[in-house]
Write an enzyme that holds these catalytic residues in place. Structure first.
Site, PDB file in Angstrom:
ATOM      1  N   ARG A 327      12.148   9.877  -8.345  1.00  0.00           N
ATOM      2  CA  ARG A 327      10.905   9.585  -7.621  1.00  0.00           C
ATOM      3  C   ARG A 327      10.461  10.788  -6.796  1.00  0.00           C
ATOM      4  O   ARG A 327       9.259  10.972  -6.575  1.00  0.00           O
ATOM      5  CB  ARG A 327      11.058   8.346  -6.738  1.00  0.00           C
ATOM      6  CG  ARG A 327       9.741   7.873  -6.142  1.00  0.00           C
ATOM      7  CD  ARG A 327       9.882   6.599  -5.335  1.00  0.00           C
ATOM      8  NE  ARG A 327       9.798   5.399  -6.114  1.00  0.00           N
ATOM      9  CZ  ARG A 327       8.666   4.707  -6.330  1.00  0.00           C
ATOM     10  NH1 ARG A 327       7.520   5.152  -5.830  1.00  0.00           N
ATOM     11  NH2 ARG A 327       8.679   3.608  -7.037  1.00  0.00           N
ATOM     12  N   GLU A 730       5.941   1.230   1.885  1.00  0.00           N
ATOM     13  CA  GLU A 730       6.391   2.619   1.882  1.00  0.00           C
ATOM     14  C   GLU A 730       5.293   3.664   2.076  1.00  0.00           C
ATOM     15  O   GLU A 730       5.513   4.662   2.771  1.00  0.00           O
ATOM     16  CB  GLU A 730       7.136   2.907   0.576  1.00  0.00           C
ATOM     17  CG  GLU A 730       8.432   2.147   0.446  1.00  0.00           C
ATOM     18  CD  GLU A 730       9.075   2.325  -0.915  1.00  0.00           C
ATOM     19  OE1 GLU A 730      10.262   2.648  -0.971  1.00  0.00           O
ATOM     20  OE2 GLU A 730       8.374   2.134  -1.930  1.00  0.00           O
TER      21      GLU A 730
END
Length: 781
Positions: A327, A730
Site C-alpha cells: 500500500r 484513514e
C-alpha cells in the site's frame, strides 16, 4: 440504542436516519465511565490472571530456561512455555509459520514473549515473571534499517514492484534531476485500552474469548489452531475497544491464545492484560521507512519520471508487512500523475518487534514520499510548492493512470484544492508570512497546503466481504449484528442508521449488539477504512430481504400491487391505508413470515495481479486537502501550530457529526506521527520510548489554535457504496502531512526558500533546530 421511545407514526421523517448528525451511541457511557470494556466485566469465581515473560536480548539462542523459582512464587498456578501449546505453535496471519505463540529455541527481538505465568492475581503473575533465569547465546542483531545491506537485504516477505513507462530514461533525459533519501519514523498505536484477552472454558472443546480485537474471525482461527480444535469450538466476542488504530488487527492474537490455552489447561477463567510498558515493548508499530527517491522534471515543474525505493523496518516476522509495504507503493503517487514511474518495496527483516497495521496501513508513508518529491522540485525551481502540486495533479480524461495501472475515474482534487485555497486565504497569507519572515530574526512562520487521494478497499481482494444478521421482533424492534467492530469510531451507530433508514423506523428501535463469531462468521477485520462500506451494505442487504418478504405479504393480504406497499416513517402505506410498522410485523408473524435475515456483501469491480503489479485494487478514492500554518523558534526548534483548515470528501455523509470527529482525530494523530511521536531503540534492541513519560502523543494543548474542518458536501461517491458515502477512517490521517510541510516551509525561509530543508520525521524540535542550522550554513556558502 439504550433508550426506547414510542415511534411517531405521523412524523414526516424518522429520528436518526441516514444523513443526520447523531451522537455516538456510547458517548454518554464513555464520559461517565459506564461503558463496559473487557477489564470492567464481572469475573467468574476462580478467575486466574496471566502475564508474559519477555526476552532480554534482541537475538539469541535459548541455552537454558530455569523457571523453578517462577513456579514457586506466591499465587502461581501454572507456567506456560512452547511445550504447553496443544495445537500449532504459530500465530502468523499470513500462514508463513514465522510467528510462534511462544518461541522454543530462539528469540528474535528484545521483549519477545517466551513464557507466561498464570497466578491467582495479576500482580502475583507479573512479579513472578521476573524470577526466571534464562541463558542465551547472543547472536548478531539488526536493529536499524540503516544497518541492513539494501543491495542484498533479508526480507520478511516478497517485495512488490510497480512500473509504467521507462522511468530511468525519463529521469536521465529530464532538464533537471534530484536524488535524495528520507528517514520516516514509525508510531505506537497508544490505544487507551491496552491489549487484553479473557477466556472462559466451556464443555468439551469449547472456549469463549472476550478479546479487544479488530478481527474476531482471525482471533477465532488463531486460537483454534493454537488449541488444536476446530474453529466452531471457539467463540470470540467484542462489544467495544478503547481504541485500535490497526494495533488490534493481528496483535490481539497472542493475548487471546495465551488466555485460551491457560483456561482450557486449568479449566478456569483466565484474563491477561499487560502493563503499558510491556504492551508497547511486545506489540508491533507503524512501519518506519527509509525512502530513496530520484525525480526528473522540466523548467515548469512538470514531473517527467520518478524512481522510488521504500525500505521498511518490518521486524522479525512478516505479520502484515507485505500488504503494508504494497500500500505504501500504491500511494507513492498521492494526487500526482507520473508519466514514467518505477517503485519497489523492501520489507526488511530486523531484530525488532514485528511491525503491523496502523491507520493508513502504509498509505501515509507512501504519500510522505510523494510530497517530499514535490517539495524538492519546488525549492529547486524557486516556486511555491502548491504551484508544483497543482501542476502535477491527475487529470480527468487523460493523465489519469496510476503506477499500478488503475484509471482514476472520480478525480475531484482540483475542485477541493481550489476551494480550500480560497477559503483558507492561502495566497494572501503566504505573502504576509513572507513579509513577516523577512523582518523577524528569531521566529519564522510557514504555511503549506497539501492534498490527499486515498484508495479504499483491502489490498487483499478476499477481505472485501462482510456479513450481517438482522432480526425484527414482533413489537417492531430490531436486533442488529454485523462483523465489524466498534473501537470508538461510531461504526455500530452508522450501520444502525442504515437499518433504520431501510425500515423507516426511528433509530431508537434498532438495538446494536456485540460482535461475535457465533452470529456472523468469517468476517474481515474492521480496517482499511472499509467498516461502514462493507458492514453497512451487508446490513442493508439483510434488511432488504426482510422488507421484500413484508412487501410480498402485505400485497398478497390486501390485494394490492407490490409498488403500492410503501414504507413511510414508522408506518407502512398499503394501497390507500396506513398502518404502524409494528402492526405489520405482528400480522406478518401471525402469517409465519420469516422476520430474520443474514445479509452479505462483496465489493465489486476490484481485482489485483501482484506479480504483474497491475489491476484495480481500489473500489474508489477519497480526497481531501489541508492548509496548515506554523511558527518556529529558530533558537530552539520549538514550534506551534497556529491554524489548520481542512476540506474533506466523505461523499454523502451517513453521519456528519461522526465524520467530522474522524477528520479532526485523524488529523491530530497524523500530526503527532510526523512531529512528536518518536520511537527510539538503543543498540541492544531495547525500546527506550515505551511509556507516556518518554513517548509523546499530542496533548489537547497541541491542537491548532484555529481549527476549521469542513465536509465537501457537494461530493457524491461515483460508485454505489452505502448511500453514496465514502470511507473516513484513514484518509484524514494524511492531513497531518500539511504540518510537516508547513514546518519545512518555515525552516526554508532561513535560506530564502532556496534550499530544500529535507526534514526527516518526526520533525521534533531537535530535528527542526538541526535543519535550521544546516540551512544557515548553506546560505552562508
Amino acid at each position: 440504542m439504550t433508550k426506547h421511545l414510542v415511534p411517531d407514526t405521523t412524523a414526516a421523517k424518522i429520528r436518526g436516519g441516514v444523513g443526520e448528525g447523531q451522537v455516538h451511541d456510547s458517548a454518554h457511557k464513555h464520559v461517565t465511565g459506564e461503558a463496559i470494556y473487557i477489564d470492567d466485566m464481572a469475573e467468574p469465581a476462580g478467575t486466574l490472571h496471566a502475564y508474559l515473560g519477555l526476552s532480554t536480548v534482541a537475538h539469541g539462542k535459548i541455552l537454558s530456561m530455569d523457571l523453578s523459582e517462577v513456579e514457586k512464587a506466591p499465587g502461581v498456578v501454572a507456567v506456560l512455555t512452547a511445550r504447553d501449546v496443544p495445537g500449532v505453535n504459530d500465530l502468523s496471519p499470513t500462514g508463513l509459520n514465522d510467528e510462534p505463540v511462544l518461541p522454543e529455541d530462539y528469540v528474535q527481538f528484545l521483549g519477545q514473549p517466551i513464557f507466561a505465568v498464570v497466578a491467582e492475581t495479576r500482580e502475583q503473575a507479573r512479579r513472578a515473571c521476573h524470577k526466571a533465569k534464562i541463558e542465551y547465546e547472543e547472536l548478531p542483531a539488526l536493529i536499524e534499517p540503516g544497518q541492513v545491506d539494501l543491495t542484498n537485504p533479508r526480507l520478511v516477505t516478497k517485495p512488490l514492484k510497480l512500473t509504467r513507462g521507462d522511468a530511468q530514461q525519463a529521469i536521465a533525459s529530464a532538464p533537471h534531476r534530484i536524488k535524495g533519501q528520507m528517514n520516516l519514523g514509525g508510531q505506537d498505536h497508544f490505544y487507551l485500552e491496552g491489549q487484553i484477552g479473557f477466556a472462559i472454558p466451556g464443555e468439551d472443546m469449547d472456549v469463549t474469548v472476550y478479546s479487544s480485537t479488530q478481527h474476531p474471525s482471525e482471533v477465532q482461527h488463531m486460537v483454534a489452531h493454537a488449541l488444536g480444535v476446530p474453529s466452531h469450538a471457539v467463540t470470540i466476542e467484542v462489544r467495544r475497544m478503547g481504541g485500535g488504530f490497526g494495533g488490534k488487527e493481528t496483535q490481539a492474537n497472542l493475548f487471546a491464545a495465551i488466555a485460551a490455552i491457560a483456561a482450557k489447561k486449568l479449566n478456569r477463567a483466565v484474563k491477561i492484560r499487560p502493563d503499558r510498558d510491556d504492551d508497547m515493548t511486545a506489540t508491533g508499530k507503524r512501519h518506519d521507512f527509509l525512502i530513496d527517491y530520484e525525480v526528473g522534471f522540466d523548467d515548469d515543474g512538470n514531473i517527467l519520471g520518478v524512481d522510488f525505493s521504500y525500505a521498511a523496518r518490518c521486524g522479525y516476522a512478516a505479520d502484515l508487512s507485505g500488504a503494508v509495504t504494497d500500500r505504501a507503493l500504491f500511494h507513492c503517487d498521492n494526487t500526482y500523475f507520473y508519466p514514467a514511474v518505477h517503485a519497489v518495496s523492501k520489507p526488511l527483516y530486523t531484530n525488532t518487534v514485528s511491525n503491523t497495521a496502523f491507520r493508513g496501513f502504509g498509505g501515509p508513508q507512501g504519500i510522505v514520499g510523494a510530497e517530499r518529491v514535490i517539495e524538492e522540485v519546488a525549492y529547486a525551481l524557486g516556486k511555491d510548492p502548491l504551484e508544483i502540486r497543482k501542476r502535477n495533479f491527475y487529470g480527468t480524461s487523460d493523465r489519469n493512470v496510476t503506477p499500478y495501472h488503475q484509471t482514476v475515474e472520480d478525480n475531484i482534487i482540483d475542485r477541493l484544492v481550489a476551494e480550500l485555497e480560497v477559503e483558507a486565504g492561502y495566497k494572501a497569507r503566504r505573502e504576509e508570512i513572507a513579509r513577516f519572515n523577512a523582518s523577524s530574526r528569531i521566529v519564522k512562520r510557514g504555511i503549506a497546503l497539501t492534498p490527499v487521494k486515498f484508495g479504499i478497499s483491502f489490498t487483499a481482494t478476499h477481505f472485501n466481504q462482510a456479513g450481517a444478521l438482522v432480526h425484527v421482533y414482533t413489537d417492531g424492534s430490531v436486533h442488529l449484528n454485523h462483523g465489524g467492530t466498534e473501537m470508538g469510531q461510531g461504526l455500530n451507530l452508522k450501520v444502525a442508521q442504515v437499518v433504520a433508514e431501510e425500515f423507516q423506523i426511528d433509530l431508537e428501535q434498532v438495538k446494536i449488539t456485540a460482535t461475535t463469531t457465533g452470529k456472523v462468521p468469517n468476517t474481515s477485520a474492521t480496517a482499511a477504512s472499509s467498516g461502514s462500506d462493507l458492514n453497512g451494505m451487508a446490513a442493508q442487504n439483510a434488511a432488504r430481504q426482510i422488507k421484500d418478504r413484508l412487501i410480498d405479504f402485505a400485497a398478497d393480504k390486501h390485494g394490492v400491487p407490490k409498488d403500492q406497499v410503501v414504507f413511510l416513517p414508522n408506518r407502512v402505506r398499503i394501497g390507500n391505508q396506513e398502518i404502524p410498522f409494528a402492526d405489520l410485523i405482528r400480522e406478518a408473524y401471525m402469517a409465519r413470515i420469516q422476520l430474520s435475515a443474514a445479509g452479505f456483501y462483496k465489493t465489486p469491480k476490484i481485482h489485483w495481479d501482484r506479480d504483474k503489479g497491475q489491476g484495480r485494487p481500489f473500489y474508489y478514492f477519497a480526497y481531501g486537502a489541508a492548509c496548515s500554518e506554523v511558527s518556529i523558534d529558530t533558537l530552539t526548534g520549538e514550534y506551534v501550530v497556529e491554524r489548520v483548515d481542512i476540506l474533506h470528501d466523505v461523499g454523502r455523509s451517513i453521519n456528519p457529526a461522526l465524520d467530522r470527529g474522524q477528520i479532526e482525530g485523524g488529523f491530530i494523530q497524523g500530526m503527532g506521527w510526523l512531529t512528536t511521536e518518536e520511537l527510539v531503540w538503543d543498540n541492544k534492541g531495547r525500546l527506550r520510548t515505551h511509556a507516556p513519560s518518554t513517548y509523546k502523543i499530542p496533548l489537547a494543548s497541541d491542537r491548532p489554535k484555529i481549527f476549521n474542518v469542513k465536509l465537501a458536501d457537494w461530493s457524491e461517491n461515483v460508485e454505489p457504496a452505502i448511500h453514496r458515502s465514502k470511507a473516513v477512517g484513514e484518509p484524514p490521517f494524511v492531513h497531518g502531512v500539511s504540518v510537516l510541510h508547513a514546518i519545512s516551509d518555515a525552516v526554508a525561509s532561513v535560506a530564502d526558500y532556496k534550499v530544500c530543508p529535507r526534514l526527516d520525521a518526526p520533525a521534533t524540535p531537535e530535528r527542526v533546530l538541526m535543519a535550521v542550522e544546516r540551512l544557515k550554513t548553506a546560505k552562508n556558502l
